[in-house]
Design a protein around this motif. Structure first.
Motif, short mmCIF file in Angstrom:
data_model
loop_
_atom_site.label_atom_id
_atom_site.label_comp_id
_atom_site.label_asym_id
_atom_site.label_seq_id
_atom_site.Cartn_x
_atom_site.Cartn_y
_atom_site.Cartn_z
N HIS A 50 12.55 13.36 -6.67
CA HIS A 50 13.78 13.96 -7.53
C HIS A 50 14.69 13.23 -6.24
N ARG A 51 14.10 12.85 -5.04
CA ARG A 51 15.27 12.09 -3.84
C ARG A 51 15.25 11.19 -4.12
N PHE A 52 14.54 10.19 -4.58
CA PHE A 52 14.32 8.35 -5.05
C PHE A 52 15.39 8.35 -5.91
N VAL A 53 15.20 9.31 -6.42
CA VAL A 53 16.36 9.07 -7.72
C VAL A 53 17.65 9.95 -7.94
N ARG A 54 17.91 10.59 -6.27
CA ARG A 54 19.57 10.69 -5.67
C ARG A 54 19.49 9.10 -5.34
N HIS A 55 18.74 8.50 -4.36
CA HIS A 55 18.98 7.83 -3.46
C HIS A 55 19.00 6.20 -4.40
N GLY A 56 19.04 6.23 -5.61
CA GLY A 56 19.45 5.00 -6.29
C GLY A 56 18.01 4.09 -5.48
N LEU A 57 17.23 4.77 -5.72
CA LEU A 57 15.85 3.57 -5.54
C LEU A 57 14.91 4.00 -6.50
N LEU A 58 15.08 5.07 -7.55
CA LEU A 58 14.65 5.10 -9.09
C LEU A 58 15.12 5.37 -9.91
N PRO A 59 15.00 4.70 -11.38
CA PRO A 59 15.49 5.33 -13.10
C PRO A 59 15.22 6.79 -12.77
N GLY A 60 15.87 7.56 -13.39
CA GLY A 60 15.59 8.53 -14.05
C GLY A 60 14.18 8.56 -15.00
N ASP A 61 14.77 7.62 -15.81
CA ASP A 61 13.25 7.81 -17.27
C ASP A 61 11.49 6.95 -15.94
N TRP A 62 11.69 6.72 -14.74
CA TRP A 62 11.08 6.21 -14.31
C TRP A 62 9.37 6.62 -14.43
N ALA A 63 8.38 5.34 -14.89
CA ALA A 63 6.93 5.77 -15.63
C ALA A 63 6.89 6.39 -16.47
N SER A 64 7.82 7.10 -17.83
CA SER A 64 7.54 8.04 -18.85
C SER A 64 6.65 7.56 -19.66
N ASP B 171 0.86 -0.77 -0.68
CA ASP B 171 0.25 0.09 0.04
C ASP B 171 0.88 1.37 0.16
N PHE B 172 1.69 1.71 1.12
CA PHE B 172 2.84 2.04 0.49
C PHE B 172 3.37 2.51 -0.71
N ALA B 173 4.19 1.29 -1.33
CA ALA B 173 4.61 1.47 -2.16
C ALA B 173 3.38 2.36 -3.60
N ARG B 174 2.29 2.10 -3.54
CA ARG B 174 1.05 2.02 -4.26
C ARG B 174 0.75 3.40 -4.05
N HIS B 175 1.11 4.02 -2.89
CA HIS B 175 0.26 5.81 -2.60
C HIS B 175 1.85 6.40 -3.54
N VAL B 176 3.07 6.37 -2.83
CA VAL B 176 3.88 6.87 -3.38
C VAL B 176 4.24 6.47 -5.12
N ASP B 177 4.00 5.76 -5.64
CA ASP B 177 3.84 5.57 -6.95
C ASP B 177 2.80 6.45 -7.57
N TYR B 178 1.80 6.77 -6.60
CA TYR B 178 0.83 7.64 -7.31
C TYR B 178 0.83 9.43 -6.98
N ILE B 179 2.44 9.29 -6.22
CA ILE B 179 2.32 10.63 -5.86
C ILE B 179 2.89 11.22 -6.75
N HIS B 180 4.66 9.75 -7.40
CA HIS B 180 5.21 10.27 -8.45
C HIS B 180 4.68 10.65 -9.46
N TYR B 181 3.67 9.80 -10.16
CA TYR B 181 3.02 9.75 -11.63
C TYR B 181 2.07 11.53 -11.24
#
Length: 202
Positions: free
Chosen positions: A182-196, A152-162
């Protein structure tokens, strides 16, 4: 995404911070139309919550026009009433956030009240207007949801970022500046082209 993404995302939150049994929807609302029904808020001490907070004027761009004041309001609120901002996005007239409160503390309403008051006072000063009863730039209520588990946490974070892509503000997630993406990308948790160019459900 899937299990790999969820496992990496857990590094951002304290152990067990989102592991709460059950699922509680505490308000019915249509964010796009700006209406809400009466409800009773759910409170979990030390809980992790998803929030939607909206301006009175859904045509305004006040949040991004005064983004530094919003950051300052959040900073001052966290100094007096600590909490963790796990993820957040600020759009022109509403924002979404995931917060985790300290152990034994369930007063997210007091924190939002303080943050909204500080921001409203800043806007009033800029407009050279007094701040009186009923003059807040915010809608009086907000939407919250108790995060029930790590998925549920991951789903809501995805919703926020998209969300900026969902609203047509940008075509790529990375192009919206006012997002914890951008913080997630800096920490290596997501790629910069995520969900494009991808679509996400509600």
């Amino acid at each position: 995404m899937g299990e790999h993404y969820t496992a990496r995302l857990l590094r951002l939150i304290p152990d067990g911070a989102s592991l709460y049994p059950g699922y509680v929807v505490v308000v019915l609302c249509d964010v796009e139309m700006g209406w809400m029904v009466n409800y009773r808020r759910a409170r979990v001490a030390g809980g992790t919550y998803f929030f939607t907070v909206t301006l009175r004027d859904r045509r305004a761009s006040t949040l991004v026009d005064h983004i530094d004041a919003l950051r300052d309001a959040l900073r001052k609120t966290r100094l007096q009433r600590p909490f963790t901002i796990d993820a957040m996005v600020v759009l022109p007239e509403h924002l979404h956030a995931v917060w985790t409160l300290p152990a034994g503390d369930a007063d997210y309403s007091g924190r939002w009240r303080m943050c909204k008051s500080l921001f409203t006072r800043h806007v009033a000063r800029c407009r050279m207007q007094p701040v009186g009863a009923g003059q807040s730039v915010w809608q009086s209520r907000f939407w919250e949801h108790v995060i029930r588990d790590d998925v549920d946490f991951a789903r809501h974070v995805d919703y926020i970022h998209y969300n900026p892509v969902k609203h047509g503000l940008v075509t790529r997630t990375v192009d919206w500046p006012w997002s914890s993406f951008h913080r997630f990308v800096r920490h290596g948790l997501l790629p910069g082209d995520w969900a494009s160019g991808e679509g996400f459900g509600e």
